[in-house]
Design a protein around this motif. Structure first.
Motif, PDB file in Angstrom:
ATOM      1  N   TRP A 184     -49.125  -0.079 -21.870  1.00  0.00           N
ATOM      2  CA  TRP A 184     -47.865   0.598 -21.575  1.00  0.00           C
ATOM      3  C   TRP A 184     -47.427   1.541 -22.694  1.00  0.00           C
ATOM      4  O   TRP A 184     -46.672   2.464 -22.468  1.00  0.00           O
ATOM      5  CB  TRP A 184     -46.780  -0.416 -21.243  1.00  0.00           C
ATOM      6  N   TRP A 185     -47.937   1.346 -23.905  1.00  0.00           N
ATOM      7  CA  TRP A 185     -47.536   2.205 -25.023  1.00  0.00           C
ATOM      8  C   TRP A 185     -48.545   3.312 -25.317  1.00  0.00           C
ATOM      9  O   TRP A 185     -48.418   4.030 -26.288  1.00  0.00           O
ATOM     10  CB  TRP A 185     -47.269   1.365 -26.267  1.00  0.00           C
ATOM     11  N   VAL A 197     -35.457  -1.847 -23.158  1.00  0.00           N
ATOM     12  CA  VAL A 197     -35.506  -2.484 -21.844  1.00  0.00           C
ATOM     13  C   VAL A 197     -34.154  -2.258 -21.180  1.00  0.00           C
ATOM     14  O   VAL A 197     -33.114  -2.593 -21.739  1.00  0.00           O
ATOM     15  CB  VAL A 197     -35.803  -3.993 -21.959  1.00  0.00           C
ATOM     16  N   PRO A 213     -37.235  -9.186 -20.940  1.00  0.00           N
ATOM     17  CA  PRO A 213     -38.518  -9.111 -21.635  1.00  0.00           C
ATOM     18  C   PRO A 213     -39.008 -10.477 -22.115  1.00  0.00           C
ATOM     19  O   PRO A 213     -40.205 -10.664 -22.298  1.00  0.00           O
ATOM     20  CB  PRO A 213     -38.251  -8.170 -22.806  1.00  0.00           C
ATOM     21  N   ASP A 221     -45.351 -11.808 -24.262  1.00  0.00           N
ATOM     22  CA  ASP A 221     -45.719 -10.975 -25.400  1.00  0.00           C
ATOM     23  C   ASP A 221     -45.906  -9.516 -24.977  1.00  0.00           C
ATOM     24  O   ASP A 221     -46.764  -9.220 -24.146  1.00  0.00           O
ATOM     25  CB  ASP A 221     -47.024 -11.515 -25.997  1.00  0.00           C
ATOM     26  N   PRO A 222     -45.141  -8.581 -25.552  1.00  0.00           N
ATOM     27  CA  PRO A 222     -45.264  -7.168 -25.177  1.00  0.00           C
ATOM     28  C   PRO A 222     -46.662  -6.590 -25.363  1.00  0.00           C
ATOM     29  O   PRO A 222     -47.042  -5.653 -24.675  1.00  0.00           O
ATOM     30  CB  PRO A 222     -44.262  -6.457 -26.087  1.00  0.00           C
ATOM     31  N   TRP A 249     -48.478  -6.928 -22.055  1.00  0.00           N
ATOM     32  CA  TRP A 249     -47.925  -6.308 -20.859  1.00  0.00           C
ATOM     33  C   TRP A 249     -48.868  -5.213 -20.370  1.00  0.00           C
ATOM     34  O   TRP A 249     -49.530  -4.534 -21.158  1.00  0.00           O
ATOM     35  CB  TRP A 249     -46.573  -5.679 -21.130  1.00  0.00           C
ATOM     36  N   GLY A 284     -45.768  -8.756 -16.930  1.00  0.00           N
ATOM     37  CA  GLY A 284     -45.892  -9.597 -18.106  1.00  0.00           C
ATOM     38  C   GLY A 284     -47.145 -10.446 -18.088  1.00  0.00           C
ATOM     39  O   GLY A 284     -47.806 -10.603 -17.058  1.00  0.00           O
ATOM     40  N   SER A 326     -42.166  -8.575 -14.471  1.00  0.00           N
ATOM     41  CA  SER A 326     -41.029  -8.702 -15.362  1.00  0.00           C
ATOM     42  C   SER A 326     -39.812  -7.946 -14.860  1.00  0.00           C
ATOM     43  O   SER A 326     -38.710  -8.244 -15.274  1.00  0.00           O
ATOM     44  CB  SER A 326     -41.399  -8.185 -16.749  1.00  0.00           C
ATOM     45  N   SER A 360     -39.089  -5.184 -15.824  1.00  0.00           N
ATOM     46  CA  SER A 360     -38.615  -4.391 -16.955  1.00  0.00           C
ATOM     47  C   SER A 360     -38.945  -2.922 -16.761  1.00  0.00           C
ATOM     48  O   SER A 360     -40.032  -2.564 -16.357  1.00  0.00           O
ATOM     49  CB  SER A 360     -39.265  -4.873 -18.250  1.00  0.00           C
ATOM     50  N   PHE A 416     -38.362   0.795 -18.968  1.00  0.00           N
ATOM     51  CA  PHE A 416     -38.054   1.256 -20.305  1.00  0.00           C
ATOM     52  C   PHE A 416     -37.612   2.696 -20.208  1.00  0.00           C
ATOM     53  O   PHE A 416     -38.050   3.443 -19.355  1.00  0.00           O
ATOM     54  CB  PHE A 416     -39.295   1.193 -21.200  1.00  0.00           C
TER      55      PHE A 416
END
Length: 134
Positions: free
Chosen positions: A12-13, A88, A93, A98-99, A102, A121, A127, A129, A131
């Protein structure tokens, strides 16, 4: 820094969305109409170009003239950020776990292209979630 460019597509990052590498659809065109091969425009070719650019930047790092000038642009139509902070805005979260584990939901469900992400998650539960970039 290279790890944010070359991450797996489901992180995701990650900094590059592989689905956006060929917005003109050149992989689906014949060569006579501007078509490109995966070796020219695919994910691997893109990563190779990024790695080449980083090596070049490292090679010239200390070679600037004493009177080198930098230019700055501020265009509300083309925003850029030095730092990204993801907050979030929907969901819990803690439930997602643990991110680092994800993963993005597939396609537009995961990355809407407008600064919001939705993840799944590591505990096998969605989740909920999303962002937003500040």
């Amino acid at each position: 820094m290279s790890e944010i460019y070359t991450l797996d597509r489901d992180k995701w990052w990650r900094l590059i969305n592989p689905e956006w590498i060929d917005p003109a659809g050149q992989l689906n065109l014949p060569k006579a109409k501007g078509g490109k091969s995966k070796a020219q425009i695919g994910l691997k070719a893109t990563m190779t170009r990024i790695e080449d650019a980083m090596r070049f930047a490292d090679a010239i790092r200390d070679t600037f003239h004493p009177r080198t000038y930098a230019h700055y642009g501020s265009d509300p139509g083309q925003p850029a950020w030095n730092d990204l902070v993801w907050r979030v805005v929907d969901g819990d979260p803690v439930i997602a776990g643990d991110p680092l584990t994800w993963t993005l939901l597939p396609g537009n469900q995961g990355d809407n292209g407008e600064g919001s992400l939705r993840v799944k998650g590591d505990r096998g539960k969605f989740s909920g979630s999303s962002f937003s970039c500040q």
